[in-house]
Design an enzyme around this catalytic site. Structure first.
Site, PDB file in Angstrom:
ATOM      1  N   TYR A 135     -11.949  -1.770  12.773  1.00 29.84           N
ATOM      2  CA  TYR A 135     -10.557  -1.314  12.609  1.00 29.84           C
ATOM      3  C   TYR A 135      -9.726  -1.660  13.850  1.00 29.84           C
ATOM      4  CZ  TYR A 135      -6.752   2.038  11.590  1.00 29.84           C
ATOM      5  OH  TYR A 135      -5.537   2.626  11.350  1.00 29.84           O
TER       6      TYR A 135
ATOM      7  N   LYS B 239      -6.435  -4.085  14.186  1.00 31.34           N
ATOM      8  CA  LYS B 239      -5.130  -3.602  14.651  1.00 31.34           C
ATOM      9  C   LYS B 239      -4.686  -4.334  15.927  1.00 31.34           C
ATOM     10  CE  LYS B 239      -4.456  -0.723  11.281  1.00 31.34           C
ATOM     11  NZ  LYS B 239      -3.372  -0.939  10.316  1.00 31.34           N
TER      12      LYS B 239
ATOM     13  N   ASP C 181      -3.855  -6.835  -4.489  1.00 33.72           N
ATOM     14  CA  ASP C 181      -4.735  -6.597  -3.342  1.00 33.72           C
ATOM     15  C   ASP C 181      -4.290  -7.532  -2.220  1.00 33.72           C
ATOM     16  OD1 ASP C 181      -6.811  -6.732  -1.504  1.00 33.72           O
ATOM     17  OD2 ASP C 181      -8.392  -6.644  -3.015  1.00 33.72           O
ATOM     18  N   VAL C 182      -3.803  -6.952  -1.114  1.00 30.67           N
ATOM     19  CA  VAL C 182      -3.237  -7.795  -0.050  1.00 30.67           C
ATOM     20  C   VAL C 182      -4.272  -8.710   0.607  1.00 30.67           C
ATOM     21  CG1 VAL C 182      -1.293  -6.254   0.484  1.00 30.67           C
ATOM     22  CG2 VAL C 182      -3.438  -6.019   1.753  1.00 30.67           C
TER      23      VAL C 182
ATOM     24  N   GLY D   3       0.823  -1.221   0.000  1.00 27.53           N
ATOM     25  CA  GLY D   3       0.000   0.000   0.000  1.00 27.53           C
ATOM     26  C   GLY D   3       0.842   1.250   0.000  1.00 27.53           C
ATOM     27  N   ALA D   4       1.879   1.260  -0.858  1.00 26.56           N
ATOM     28  CA  ALA D   4       2.868   2.346  -0.775  1.00 26.56           C
ATOM     29  C   ALA D   4       2.667   3.432  -1.821  1.00 26.56           C
ATOM     30  CB  ALA D   4       4.275   1.762  -0.880  1.00 26.56           C
TER      31      ALA D   4
ATOM     32  N   ASN E 160       1.942  -2.316   5.460  1.00 26.58           N
ATOM     33  CA  ASN E 160       1.379  -0.972   5.678  1.00 26.58           C
ATOM     34  C   ASN E 160      -0.057  -0.834   5.173  1.00 26.58           C
ATOM     35  OD1 ASN E 160       1.594   2.182   5.819  1.00 26.58           O
ATOM     36  ND2 ASN E 160       1.058   1.716   3.695  1.00 26.58           N
TER      37      ASN E 160
ATOM     38  N   ARG F 146       0.543   5.891  -1.684  1.00 29.12           N
ATOM     39  CA  ARG F 146       0.257   7.207  -1.057  1.00 29.12           C
ATOM     40  C   ARG F 146       0.389   7.091   0.466  1.00 29.12           C
ATOM     41  NH1 ARG F 146      -5.458   7.303   0.145  1.00 29.12           N
ATOM     42  NH2 ARG F 146      -6.397   5.355  -0.582  1.00 29.12           N
TER      43      ARG F 146
END
Ligand code: NAP
Length: 244
Positions: free
Chosen positions: A152, A156, A60-61, A9-10, A87, A12
Protein backbone atom coordinates in the site's frame (compact mmCIF):
# COMPACT_ATOMS: atom_id res chain seq x y z
CA UNK A 1 -21.98 25.60 -18.54
CA UNK A 2 -21.67 23.12 -15.67
CA UNK A 3 -18.35 21.63 -14.68
CA UNK A 4 -18.02 17.87 -14.80
CA UNK A 5 -16.25 15.85 -12.08
CA UNK A 6 -15.42 12.17 -12.45
CA UNK A 7 -14.71 10.30 -9.21
CA UNK A 8 -13.45 6.72 -9.18
CA UNK A 9 -14.55 4.25 -6.50
CA UNK A 10 -17.30 6.63 -5.44
CA UNK A 11 -19.96 4.17 -4.30
CA UNK A 12 -18.88 4.40 -0.64
CA UNK A 13 -16.40 5.95 1.77
CA UNK A 14 -14.37 9.03 0.88
CA UNK A 15 -15.27 8.88 -2.84
CA UNK A 16 -18.98 8.96 -2.06
CA UNK A 17 -18.56 12.01 0.20
CA UNK A 18 -16.50 13.78 -2.48
CA UNK A 19 -19.29 13.12 -5.01
CA UNK A 20 -21.98 14.54 -2.67
CA UNK A 21 -19.82 17.55 -1.78
CA UNK A 22 -19.02 18.46 -5.40
CA UNK A 23 -22.68 18.03 -6.39
CA UNK A 24 -23.56 20.63 -3.74
CA UNK A 25 -21.05 22.93 -5.47
CA UNK A 26 -22.95 22.51 -8.75
CA UNK A 27 -20.73 19.97 -10.51
CA UNK A 28 -22.35 17.34 -12.72
CA UNK A 29 -21.06 14.07 -11.35
CA UNK A 30 -19.72 10.91 -12.96
CA UNK A 31 -19.50 8.11 -10.43
CA UNK A 32 -17.33 5.14 -11.21
CA UNK A 33 -18.13 2.07 -9.13
CA UNK A 34 -16.77 -1.46 -9.12
CA UNK A 35 -19.41 -3.57 -7.38
CA UNK A 36 -23.17 -3.28 -7.38
CA UNK A 37 -24.33 -1.74 -4.13
CA UNK A 38 -27.90 -1.12 -3.02
CA UNK A 39 -26.94 2.36 -1.83
CA UNK A 40 -25.92 3.47 -5.34
CA UNK A 41 -29.47 4.39 -6.42
CA UNK A 42 -29.89 6.34 -3.17
CA UNK A 43 -26.60 8.16 -3.81
CA UNK A 44 -27.66 9.00 -7.36
CA UNK A 45 -30.90 10.55 -6.05
CA UNK A 46 -29.03 12.44 -3.33
CA UNK A 47 -26.75 13.95 -5.95
CA UNK A 48 -29.62 14.87 -8.27
CA UNK A 49 -31.36 16.76 -5.44
CA UNK A 50 -28.81 19.51 -6.16
CA UNK A 51 -30.21 19.97 -9.69
CA UNK A 52 -27.10 18.44 -11.23
CA UNK A 53 -26.74 15.41 -13.48
CA UNK A 54 -25.35 12.10 -12.28
CA UNK A 55 -24.02 9.29 -14.43
CA UNK A 56 -22.88 6.00 -12.84
CA UNK A 57 -20.45 3.84 -14.78
CA UNK A 58 -19.31 0.41 -13.67
CA UNK A 59 -15.64 -0.48 -14.14
CA UNK A 60 -12.48 -1.78 -12.54
CA UNK A 61 -9.79 0.91 -12.62
CA UNK A 62 -7.03 -1.71 -12.67
CA UNK A 63 -8.19 -2.69 -16.18
CA UNK A 64 -7.16 -0.27 -18.92
CA UNK A 65 -10.11 -1.21 -21.18
CA UNK A 66 -12.57 -0.49 -18.37
CA UNK A 67 -11.02 2.97 -17.92
CA UNK A 68 -11.24 3.63 -21.67
CA UNK A 69 -14.92 2.74 -21.46
CA UNK A 70 -15.57 4.86 -18.32
CA UNK A 71 -13.99 7.92 -19.93
CA UNK A 72 -15.67 7.37 -23.34
CA UNK A 73 -19.10 7.03 -21.69
CA UNK A 74 -18.53 10.20 -19.67
CA UNK A 75 -17.40 12.14 -22.75
CA UNK A 76 -20.38 10.85 -24.78
CA UNK A 77 -22.73 12.14 -22.09
CA UNK A 78 -21.07 15.43 -21.14
CA UNK A 79 -18.52 16.23 -23.88
CA UNK A 80 -15.76 17.00 -21.35
CA UNK A 81 -14.27 16.18 -17.96
CA UNK A 82 -13.11 19.17 -15.91
CA UNK A 83 -12.00 17.36 -12.78
CA UNK A 84 -10.73 13.81 -12.33
CA UNK A 85 -10.48 12.41 -8.81
CA UNK A 86 -8.52 9.18 -8.61
CA UNK A 87 -9.99 7.86 -5.39
CA UNK A 88 -10.44 4.08 -5.89
CA UNK A 89 -8.11 2.19 -3.61
CA UNK A 90 -7.61 -1.00 -1.62
CA UNK A 91 -5.41 -2.33 1.15
CA UNK A 92 -4.15 -5.86 1.63
CA UNK A 93 -2.02 -5.58 4.76
CA UNK A 94 0.54 -8.16 5.82
CA UNK A 95 4.20 -8.41 6.69
CA UNK A 96 6.63 -8.91 3.82
CA UNK A 97 7.51 -12.48 4.80
CA UNK A 98 3.88 -13.54 4.35
CA UNK A 99 3.23 -11.38 1.29
CA UNK A 100 2.96 -13.23 -1.99
CA UNK A 101 3.74 -11.61 -5.31
CA UNK A 102 0.00 -11.39 -6.12
CA UNK A 103 -0.69 -9.65 -2.77
CA UNK A 104 1.81 -6.95 -3.71
CA UNK A 105 0.71 -6.63 -7.32
CA UNK A 106 -3.02 -6.50 -6.57
CA UNK A 107 -2.63 -3.34 -4.50
CA UNK A 108 -0.25 -1.70 -6.97
CA UNK A 109 -2.61 -2.57 -9.84
CA UNK A 110 -5.66 -0.91 -8.31
CA UNK A 111 -4.05 2.05 -6.54
CA UNK A 112 -1.16 3.04 -8.79
CA UNK A 113 -1.85 1.46 -12.19
CA UNK A 114 -5.54 2.41 -11.78
CA UNK A 115 -4.51 6.05 -11.28
CA UNK A 116 -2.36 5.85 -14.43
CA UNK A 117 -5.13 4.14 -16.43
CA UNK A 118 -7.71 6.80 -15.62
CA UNK A 119 -5.35 9.76 -15.95
CA UNK A 120 -4.00 8.56 -19.31
CA UNK A 121 -7.54 8.32 -20.70
CA UNK A 122 -8.78 11.63 -19.29
CA UNK A 123 -5.65 13.77 -19.88
CA UNK A 124 -6.06 13.76 -23.68
CA UNK A 125 -9.40 15.59 -23.35
CA UNK A 126 -8.06 18.02 -20.77
CA UNK A 127 -5.05 18.75 -22.99
CA UNK A 128 -7.31 19.59 -25.92
CA UNK A 129 -9.42 21.78 -23.64
CA UNK A 130 -6.25 23.39 -22.23
CA UNK A 131 -7.73 23.16 -18.78
CA UNK A 132 -8.39 20.60 -16.06
CA UNK A 133 -7.74 19.41 -12.55
CA UNK A 134 -6.52 16.01 -11.47
CA UNK A 135 -6.66 15.13 -7.78
CA UNK A 136 -5.11 11.90 -6.58
CA UNK A 137 -5.75 10.12 -3.28
CA UNK A 138 -2.36 9.33 -1.79
CA UNK A 139 -1.88 8.60 1.94
CA UNK A 140 0.43 9.74 4.74
CA UNK A 141 1.72 6.16 4.65
CA UNK A 142 3.14 6.89 1.17
CA UNK A 143 5.36 9.48 2.87
CA UNK A 144 6.15 7.83 6.20
CA UNK A 145 5.91 4.10 5.36
CA UNK A 146 4.14 1.65 7.67
CA UNK A 147 5.01 -1.86 8.83
CA UNK A 148 2.56 -4.33 7.29
CA UNK A 149 1.67 -2.01 4.43
CA UNK A 150 4.69 -2.20 2.10
CA UNK A 151 2.40 -2.82 -0.89
CA UNK A 152 0.00 0.00 0.00
CA UNK A 153 2.76 2.46 0.98
CA UNK A 154 4.63 1.74 -2.27
CA UNK A 155 1.45 2.36 -4.28
CA UNK A 156 0.81 5.66 -2.49
CA UNK A 157 4.45 6.82 -2.76
CA UNK A 158 4.14 5.97 -6.46
CA UNK A 159 1.04 8.15 -6.70
CA UNK A 160 2.99 11.06 -5.18
CA UNK A 161 5.79 10.69 -7.77
CA UNK A 162 3.21 10.34 -10.53
CA UNK A 163 1.39 13.48 -9.32
CA UNK A 164 4.53 15.61 -9.27
CA UNK A 165 5.74 14.36 -12.67
CA UNK A 166 2.40 14.99 -14.34
CA UNK A 167 2.09 18.39 -12.68
CA UNK A 168 5.31 19.33 -14.50
CA UNK A 169 4.25 17.66 -17.75
CA UNK A 170 0.78 19.17 -17.94
CA UNK A 171 1.34 22.64 -16.44
CA UNK A 172 1.86 24.12 -19.91
CA UNK A 173 -1.69 23.06 -20.79
CA UNK A 174 -3.13 24.68 -17.67
CA UNK A 175 -3.87 21.34 -16.02
CA UNK A 176 -3.27 21.29 -12.27
CA UNK A 177 -2.31 17.98 -10.69
CA UNK A 178 -2.33 17.62 -6.92
CA UNK A 179 -2.64 14.89 -4.31
CA UNK A 180 -4.20 14.69 -0.89
CA UNK A 181 -2.69 12.45 1.74
CA UNK A 182 -5.29 11.45 4.32
CA UNK A 183 -4.20 10.04 7.67
CA UNK A 184 -6.72 7.96 9.62
CA UNK A 185 -10.19 8.45 8.17
CA UNK A 186 -13.32 6.68 9.40
CA UNK A 187 -14.43 4.40 6.54
CA UNK A 188 -14.82 0.67 5.82
CA UNK A 189 -11.08 0.64 5.06
CA UNK A 190 -10.16 1.53 8.65
CA UNK A 191 -13.17 -0.09 10.39
CA UNK A 192 -11.52 -3.48 9.92
CA UNK A 193 -8.61 -2.52 12.20
CA UNK A 194 -8.49 -3.99 15.71
CA UNK A 195 -9.46 -1.65 18.57
CA UNK A 196 -5.93 -1.66 20.02
CA UNK A 197 -4.47 -0.65 16.64
CA UNK A 198 -7.03 2.18 16.33
CA UNK A 199 -6.26 3.30 19.90
CA UNK A 200 -2.56 3.39 19.12
CA UNK A 201 -3.11 5.46 15.96
CA UNK A 202 -5.43 7.88 17.79
CA UNK A 203 -2.78 8.45 20.46
CA UNK A 204 -0.48 9.73 17.72
CA UNK A 205 -2.95 12.23 16.27
CA UNK A 206 -2.48 15.69 17.83
CA UNK A 207 -6.12 16.63 17.08
CA UNK A 208 -7.15 13.48 19.01
CA UNK A 209 -9.81 12.24 16.62
CA UNK A 210 -10.23 10.22 13.47
CA UNK A 211 -10.81 12.20 10.30
CA UNK A 212 -14.15 12.01 8.51
CA UNK A 213 -14.74 11.55 4.77
CA UNK A 214 -16.05 15.13 4.86
CA UNK A 215 -12.67 16.38 6.15
CA UNK A 216 -11.11 14.96 2.97
CA UNK A 217 -13.95 16.07 0.68
CA UNK A 218 -13.58 19.68 1.89
CA UNK A 219 -9.96 19.85 0.72
CA UNK A 220 -10.79 18.14 -2.57
CA UNK A 221 -13.60 20.68 -3.03
CA UNK A 222 -11.07 23.51 -2.75
CA UNK A 223 -8.57 21.84 -5.11
CA UNK A 224 -11.38 21.32 -7.66
CA UNK A 225 -12.66 24.88 -7.38
CA UNK A 226 -11.92 28.07 -9.30
CA UNK A 227 -10.30 29.36 -6.09
CA UNK A 228 -7.46 26.93 -6.67
CA UNK A 229 -5.60 28.26 -9.69
CA UNK A 230 -1.94 28.54 -8.62
CA UNK A 231 -1.28 25.28 -6.81
CA UNK A 232 0.11 22.27 -8.64
CA UNK A 233 2.32 19.30 -7.83
CA UNK A 234 1.46 19.48 -4.14
CA UNK A 235 0.58 16.84 -1.59
CA UNK A 236 -1.75 18.09 1.14
CA UNK A 237 -1.84 16.05 4.32
CA UNK A 238 -5.28 15.69 5.91
CA UNK A 239 -4.26 13.91 9.07
CA UNK A 240 -5.03 15.94 12.20
CA UNK A 241 -1.33 16.69 12.49
CA UNK A 242 -0.27 13.03 12.62
CA UNK A 243 2.70 13.38 10.30
CA UNK A 244 4.11 16.79 11.24
P1 NAP B 1 -13.24 2.30 1.08
O1 NAP B 1 -14.29 2.76 2.03
O2 NAP B 1 -12.69 0.92 1.20
O3 NAP B 1 -13.79 2.53 -0.41
C1 NAP B 1 -12.97 2.24 -1.51
C2 NAP B 1 -13.74 2.47 -2.77
O4 NAP B 1 -12.88 2.14 -3.89
C3 NAP B 1 -14.97 1.56 -2.88
O5 NAP B 1 -16.03 2.26 -3.48
C4 NAP B 1 -14.46 0.44 -3.79
O6 NAP B 1 -15.48 -0.20 -4.51
C5 NAP B 1 -13.58 1.24 -4.74
N1 NAP B 1 -12.67 0.37 -5.47
C6 NAP B 1 -11.81 -0.53 -4.97
N2 NAP B 1 -11.15 -1.15 -5.97
C7 NAP B 1 -11.64 -0.64 -7.13
C8 NAP B 1 -11.37 -0.88 -8.50
N3 NAP B 1 -10.48 -1.80 -8.88
N4 NAP B 1 -12.04 -0.17 -9.43
C9 NAP B 1 -12.97 0.76 -9.05
N5 NAP B 1 -13.26 1.02 -7.77
C10 NAP B 1 -12.61 0.34 -6.82
O7 NAP B 1 -11.97 3.24 1.14
P2 NAP B 1 -11.82 4.78 1.54
O8 NAP B 1 -11.34 4.82 2.94
O9 NAP B 1 -13.02 5.54 1.14
O10 NAP B 1 -10.57 5.18 0.62
C11 NAP B 1 -10.68 6.00 -0.53
C12 NAP B 1 -9.28 6.41 -0.96
O11 NAP B 1 -8.65 7.13 0.10
C13 NAP B 1 -8.35 5.21 -1.26
O12 NAP B 1 -7.51 5.52 -2.34
C14 NAP B 1 -7.55 5.08 0.02
O13 NAP B 1 -6.32 4.46 -0.21
C15 NAP B 1 -7.40 6.53 0.41
N6 NAP B 1 -7.08 6.70 1.82
C16 NAP B 1 -7.95 6.32 2.80
C17 NAP B 1 -7.58 6.48 4.13
C18 NAP B 1 -8.49 6.08 5.27
O14 NAP B 1 -8.06 6.21 6.43
N7 NAP B 1 -9.70 5.62 5.04
C19 NAP B 1 -6.33 7.03 4.46
C20 NAP B 1 -5.48 7.40 3.43
C21 NAP B 1 -5.85 7.24 2.13
P3 NAP B 1 -16.14 -1.59 -4.00
O15 NAP B 1 -17.34 -1.20 -3.22
O16 NAP B 1 -16.44 -2.31 -5.26
O17 NAP B 1 -15.10 -2.31 -3.18
Amino acid sequence: MSKIALITGASRGIGKQIAITLAKEGFDIVINYRSENEELEELKNLIKENNVKCLCIKGDVSKFEDCENIVKSAIEEFGKIDVLINNAGITNDMLLLRMKEEDFKKVIDVNLVGTFNMTKNVAQYMMKARSGKIINLASVVGISGNAGQSNYAASKAGIIGFTKSLAKELAGRNILVNAVAPGFIQTDMTNVLKDEVKENILNNIPLKREGTPQDVANVVKFLASEDCSYITGQVINIDGGMLM
